[in-house]
Scaffold this active site. Structure first.
Site, mmCIF file in Angstrom:
data_model
loop_
_atom_site.group_PDB
_atom_site.id
_atom_site.type_symbol
_atom_site.label_atom_id
_atom_site.label_comp_id
_atom_site.label_asym_id
_atom_site.label_seq_id
_atom_site.Cartn_x
_atom_site.Cartn_y
_atom_site.Cartn_z
ATOM 1 N N HIS A 134 0.825 -1.220 0.000
ATOM 2 C CA HIS A 134 0.000 0.000 0.000
ATOM 3 C C HIS A 134 0.852 1.259 0.000
ATOM 4 O O HIS A 134 2.027 1.233 0.363
ATOM 5 C CB HIS A 134 -1.000 0.022 1.163
ATOM 6 C CG HIS A 134 -0.414 -0.004 2.548
ATOM 7 N ND1 HIS A 134 -0.259 -1.159 3.285
ATOM 8 C CD2 HIS A 134 0.042 0.991 3.351
ATOM 9 C CE1 HIS A 134 0.246 -0.873 4.474
ATOM 10 N NE2 HIS A 134 0.450 0.425 4.546
ATOM 11 N N GLU A 143 7.434 0.959 5.242
ATOM 12 C CA GLU A 143 6.849 -0.088 6.089
ATOM 13 C C GLU A 143 7.096 -1.420 5.395
ATOM 14 O O GLU A 143 6.945 -1.527 4.172
ATOM 15 C CB GLU A 143 5.340 0.152 6.237
ATOM 16 C CG GLU A 143 4.625 -0.910 7.067
ATOM 17 C CD GLU A 143 3.114 -0.658 7.175
ATOM 18 O OE1 GLU A 143 2.603 0.316 6.572
ATOM 19 O OE2 GLU A 143 2.450 -1.452 7.860
HETATM 20 C C1 LIG Z 1 -2.242 0.882 10.664
HETATM 21 C C2 LIG Z 1 -0.993 0.134 10.984
HETATM 22 C C3 LIG Z 1 0.108 0.234 9.970
HETATM 23 C C4 LIG Z 1 -0.271 -0.603 8.738
HETATM 24 O O1 LIG Z 1 -0.537 -1.813 8.968
HETATM 25 O O2 LIG Z 1 -0.296 -0.136 7.611
HETATM 26 C C5 LIG Z 1 0.475 1.660 9.628
HETATM 27 O O3 LIG Z 1 0.676 2.065 8.541
HETATM 28 S S1 LIG Z 1 0.680 2.713 11.011
HETATM 29 C C6 LIG Z 1 1.233 4.265 10.306
HETATM 30 C C7 LIG Z 1 1.708 5.188 11.377
HETATM 31 N N1 LIG Z 1 2.885 4.687 12.037
HETATM 32 C C8 LIG Z 1 4.131 5.112 11.807
HETATM 33 O O4 LIG Z 1 4.359 6.019 10.977
HETATM 34 C C9 LIG Z 1 5.229 4.470 12.626
HETATM 35 C C10 LIG Z 1 6.609 4.863 12.190
HETATM 36 N N2 LIG Z 1 6.799 6.320 12.234
HETATM 37 C C11 LIG Z 1 7.564 6.919 13.173
HETATM 38 O O5 LIG Z 1 8.166 6.276 14.026
HETATM 39 C C12 LIG Z 1 7.635 8.417 13.125
HETATM 40 O O6 LIG Z 1 6.535 8.935 12.438
HETATM 41 C C13 LIG Z 1 8.946 8.926 12.423
HETATM 42 C C14 LIG Z 1 9.076 8.480 10.982
HETATM 43 C C15 LIG Z 1 10.188 8.474 13.237
HETATM 44 C C16 LIG Z 1 8.918 10.459 12.435
HETATM 45 O O7 LIG Z 1 8.711 10.845 13.753
HETATM 46 P P1 LIG Z 1 8.442 12.369 14.094
HETATM 47 O O8 LIG Z 1 8.224 12.525 15.542
HETATM 48 O O9 LIG Z 1 7.416 12.893 13.177
HETATM 49 O O10 LIG Z 1 9.865 12.952 13.848
HETATM 50 P P2 LIG Z 1 10.303 14.250 13.147
HETATM 51 O O11 LIG Z 1 9.160 15.148 12.810
HETATM 52 O O12 LIG Z 1 11.360 14.807 14.013
HETATM 53 O O13 LIG Z 1 10.915 13.710 11.808
HETATM 54 C C17 LIG Z 1 12.285 13.403 11.695
HETATM 55 C C18 LIG Z 1 12.689 13.673 10.253
HETATM 56 O O14 LIG Z 1 12.030 12.720 9.408
HETATM 57 C C19 LIG Z 1 11.176 13.393 8.493
HETATM 58 N N3 LIG Z 1 9.944 12.622 8.366
HETATM 59 C C20 LIG Z 1 9.058 12.385 9.349
HETATM 60 N N4 LIG Z 1 8.050 11.662 8.884
HETATM 61 C C21 LIG Z 1 8.308 11.464 7.574
HETATM 62 C C22 LIG Z 1 7.615 10.779 6.541
HETATM 63 N N5 LIG Z 1 6.438 10.169 6.786
HETATM 64 N N6 LIG Z 1 8.148 10.731 5.318
HETATM 65 C C23 LIG Z 1 9.345 11.348 5.035
HETATM 66 N N7 LIG Z 1 10.064 12.018 5.999
HETATM 67 C C24 LIG Z 1 9.532 12.066 7.229
HETATM 68 C C25 LIG Z 1 10.921 14.758 9.104
HETATM 69 O O15 LIG Z 1 10.599 15.681 8.113
HETATM 70 C C26 LIG Z 1 12.240 15.051 9.778
HETATM 71 O O16 LIG Z 1 13.167 15.520 8.830
HETATM 72 P P3 LIG Z 1 14.077 16.793 9.104
HETATM 73 O O17 LIG Z 1 13.140 17.939 9.377
HETATM 74 O O18 LIG Z 1 14.890 16.963 7.848
HETATM 75 O O19 LIG Z 1 14.911 16.431 10.305
HETATM 76 CO CO LIG Z 2 0.768 1.342 6.479
#
Ligand SMILES: CC[C@@H](C(=O)O)C(=O)SCCNC(=O)CCNC(=O)[C@H](O)C(C)(C)COP(=O)(O)OP(=O)(O)OC[C@H]1O[C@@H](n2cnc3c(N)ncnc32)[C@H](O)[C@@H]1OP(=O)(O)O
Ligand SMILES: [Co+2]
Length: 134
Positions: free
Chosen positions: A7, A130
């Site tokens: 997905h 993922e």
């Molecule tokens: C329903 C269950 C399951 C399924 O079966 O399908 C799912 O899909 S659940 C979906 C939701 N769960 C998750 O997303 C879990 C994993 N994600 C995480 O652990 C966090 O979201 C993260 C990725 C670690 C980000 O955490 P966050 O607190 O938002 O950190 P920052 O804002 O500080 O981000 C750090 C850095 O990374 C960039 N970033 C964040 N999210 C994304 C993204 N989705 N895609 C691309 N880049 C991302 C963010 O912009 C920061 O960058 P810099 O600003 O350059 O440091």
């Molecule tokens: Co998902």
């Protein structure tokens, strides 16, 4: 190692509006909302002929998509999910290659009742990945 695209997930600020857009405007098959407490999101799956779209909306106080939606208030593509045959073998290979596995590093059960893991977007060309064991 990776197999089919399972997905593409899109974080949205209004789940009902996004579901209506896919159902009524795009004519897609839209499923019901599912609360995934363990993941901090409510999801709706949209079934396409060759893959699925996962609409994501925050659930609870510590949703992992909260800061993403703050930075992208109109919503946007949040992650892509690839299928793997053995998630532990995949995890261990990726870790050995230097990739960061998010959370505890142990798989959780995802929205399809299968084990899932997330990989840091900074290690995958800016895309949150993922893995789902099929
Ligand atoms: C329903 C269950 C399951 C399924 O079966 O399908 C799912 O899909 S659940 C979906 C939701 N769960 C998750 O997303 C879990 C994993 N994600 C995480 O652990 C966090 O979201 C993260 C990725 C670690 C980000 O955490 P966050 O607190 O938002 O950190 P920052 O804002 O500080 O981000 C750090 C850095 O990374 C960039 N970033 C964040 N999210 C994304 C993204 N989705 N895609 C691309 N880049 C991302 C963010 O912009 C920061 O960058 P810099 O600003 O350059 O440091
Ligand atoms: Co998902």
């Amino acid at each position: 190692m990776i197999g089919r695209l399972n997905h593409v997930a899109i974080a949205v600020p209004n789940l009902d509006a996004a579901a209506a857009l896919y159902r009524d405007t795009l004519g897609a098959e839209v499923g019901p909302p599912q609360d995934e407490l363990d993941h901090g999101v409510t999801v709706i799956f949209i079934t396409l002929p060759n893959t699925k779209i996962e609409l994501l909306y925050p659930l609870g106080d510590n949703s992992p998509i909260a800061s993403f939606l703050e930075k992208n208030p109109a919503g946007g593509i949040h992650h892509i999910c690839y299928e793997v045959e053995d998630i532990l073998v995949a995890r261990d290979k990726l870790k050995a290659d230097g990739a960061r596995v998010l959370g505890t590093g142990e798989p959780k059960i995802g929205a399809h009742g299968k084990p899932v893991l997330f990989l840091h977007p900074k290690d995958f060309t800016g895309t949150l990945v993922e893995l789902e064991q099929v």
